[in-house]
Design a protein around this motif. Structure first.
Motif, PDB file in Angstrom:
ATOM      1  N   HIS A 174     -39.917  28.292  26.918  1.00 61.23           N
ATOM      2  CA  HIS A 174     -39.467  29.583  27.453  1.00 61.23           C
ATOM      3  C   HIS A 174     -39.284  30.554  26.286  1.00 61.23           C
ATOM      4  N   SER A 176     -36.497  32.019  25.685  1.00 61.00           N
ATOM      5  CA  SER A 176     -35.073  32.034  25.326  1.00 61.00           C
ATOM      6  C   SER A 176     -34.770  31.693  23.859  1.00 61.00           C
ATOM      7  N   ARG A 200     -45.828  24.865  29.279  1.00 59.86           N
ATOM      8  CA  ARG A 200     -45.278  23.694  29.980  1.00 59.86           C
ATOM      9  C   ARG A 200     -46.439  22.883  30.530  1.00 59.86           C
ATOM     10  N   GLN A 213     -43.790  34.891  29.496  1.00 61.19           N
ATOM     11  CA  GLN A 213     -42.478  35.272  30.024  1.00 61.19           C
ATOM     12  C   GLN A 213     -42.005  36.538  29.321  1.00 61.19           C
ATOM     13  N   GLU A 215     -38.167  37.906  28.228  1.00 59.00           N
ATOM     14  CA  GLU A 215     -36.751  37.606  28.159  1.00 59.00           C
ATOM     15  C   GLU A 215     -36.014  38.914  27.916  1.00 59.00           C
ATOM     16  N   PHE A 256     -27.697  27.791  29.544  1.00 62.83           N
ATOM     17  CA  PHE A 256     -27.405  28.827  28.539  1.00 62.83           C
ATOM     18  C   PHE A 256     -26.713  30.058  29.104  1.00 62.83           C
ATOM     19  N   GLY A 287     -34.655  34.554  36.625  1.00 58.44           N
ATOM     20  CA  GLY A 287     -33.396  33.871  36.363  1.00 58.44           C
ATOM     21  C   GLY A 287     -32.550  34.724  35.437  1.00 58.44           C
ATOM     22  N   SER A 288     -31.216  34.659  35.617  1.00 57.92           N
ATOM     23  CA  SER A 288     -30.373  35.519  34.795  1.00 57.92           C
ATOM     24  C   SER A 288     -28.964  34.939  34.689  1.00 57.92           C
ATOM     25  N   PHE A 311     -31.762  37.515  30.870  1.00 54.86           N
ATOM     26  CA  PHE A 311     -32.609  37.211  32.025  1.00 54.86           C
ATOM     27  C   PHE A 311     -33.998  36.826  31.521  1.00 54.86           C
ATOM     28  N   GLY A 312     -34.721  36.093  32.360  1.00 56.72           N
ATOM     29  CA  GLY A 312     -36.067  35.683  31.968  1.00 56.72           C
ATOM     30  C   GLY A 312     -36.960  35.642  33.191  1.00 56.72           C
TER      31      GLY A 312
END
Ligand code: PHE
Length: 356
Positions: A174, A176, A200, A213, A215, A256, A287-288, A311-312
């Motif tokens: 990711h 992140s 992945r 992605q 972020e 996280f 997601g966040s 968020f991502g």
């Protein structure tokens, strides 16, 4: 001497009369070339007594220079006049249609990244980047995903060979880890967006082993959940270009962030037709959450003073939804027909004000 004088006037008048660059070249070769007349005379110098050799040598050298200069001067003059004649003879027909030029297209992934960066950029977030090959600590441990954490399994990680368990290198699963890299080096306030490749081990119509992605990370003394919600709601509405797009925050879990929320947008799937922004169905898009205090502390940021939200989201997924692209695998097939269909022309500058 007389002989030289005759040769001189013969050559000079030949140069004078020469009508083209070709003629001049022939004269040059016949006089000054390897077997040219002046060259031959120069070869004869060797058999002369020293006095006559000196004199004849001087005259021959002078003649050689004179003829070479004359040829050069004439060559320049006739090149000019040949060019002038060509310019007068040829003309450009400006009424002819232009020749078709094949035009390039911007890939939907690049376009989507540009749009996301433009929208979040207007909110004050700047682009940050990090490496595709990460170490275990940045990709997992610092993000509060310790070695035996079940979330590691969900990520289907590509591990690089070598190194022991704790300092393994991975293809980042990711974006992140760039949160960590930024918080380790920059002082708050921090406001970044991180577009980039992620990996992945997964492959079907909606998953590819390499994908993208974006972020988002904001850290400041007064940052709170309201900022997270405002930022994401405004982003979703600007990106999908639907002013009253319903946006829902659903409690979730990421190691996280705490609390964490998944974000859904309103849509309809009625009659087999999928549309964003209308109807009473929901679709998950990102997601966040509020940055987990443990993550701040891992990066030496005082969690009693600072708070943050993150968020991502998947770029391909955003592009598929916005532009109706059904199969994720087609993004990477480099099929020009596909790109012509789904690609974008240049000069589409996205902006939050005035739409995309
Ligand atoms: N990194 C998460 C993922 O890849 C997304 C995410 C980023 C969630 C930031 C919360 C905060 O699924």
């Amino acid at each position: 001497m007389k002989e030289l004088e005759t040769l001189r006037s013969e050559l000079m008048s030949a140069v004078e009369k020469a009508g083209s660059l070709d003629d001049l070249e022939k004269i040059r070769v016949s006089a000054l070339g390897k077997k040219g007349r002046i060259t031959e005379l120069m070869k004869g110098l060797g058999g002369m007594d020293p006095d006559s050799r000196k004199q004849a040598g001087q005259s021959l050298n002078a003649l050689k220079a004179e003829i070479a200069d004359a040829i050069e001067a004439k060559k320049r003059a006739s090149a000019d006049s040949e060019l002038e004649a060509r310019l007068a003879r040829e003309s450009v027909d400006v009424t002819l249609p232009v020749r078709p030029e094949s035009e390039g297209y911007i890939h939907p992934i690049s376009q989507t990244i540009d749009e996301v960066v433009a929208i979040l950029g207007e909110m004050g977030l700047g682009v940050a980047e990090g490496p595709d090959i990460e170490d275990d600590w940045h990709n997992f441990t610092a993000l509060n995903i310790p070695p035996d954490h079940p979330a590691r399994q969900e990520h289907d990680t590509f591990y690089l060979p070598g190194a022991g368990d704790d300092d393994r290198l991975v293809l980042r699963t990711h974006t992140s880890p760039v949160q960590i890299r930024t918080m380790m080096t920059a002082e708050p306030p921090i406001r970044i967006i991180v577009p980039g490749r992620t990996y992945r081990c997964d492959y079907d119509a909606t998953h590819s082993p390499m994908f993208h992605q974006v972020e988002g990370l904001v850290v400041d003394e007064t940052t709170h959940m309201g900022h997270l919600k405002g930022c994401i709601i405004d982003f979703c509405r600007a990106f999908f270009d639907v002013d009253d797009l319903p946006v829902r925050f659903r409690p979730s879990y990421f190691p996280f962030t705490e609390p964490s929320a998944e974000v859904d947008i309103g849509c309809t799937r009625e009659g087999g037709e999928f549309r964003i922004g209308h109807g009473d169905d929901w679709l998950e898009i990102l997601g966040s959450g509020m940055v987990n205090a443990k993550v701040l502390e891992n990066c030496n940021i005082d969690s009693t003073k600072y708070q943050g939200f993150a968020f991502g989201m998947g770029i391909e997924r955003l592009a598929m939804l916005k532009y109706g692209i059904p199969d994720l695998r087609t993004f990477y097939e480099s099929d020009l027909r596909w790109l012509r269909h789904y690609g974008f022309g240049a000069l589409q500058v996205p902006s939050m004000v005035g739409g995309l």
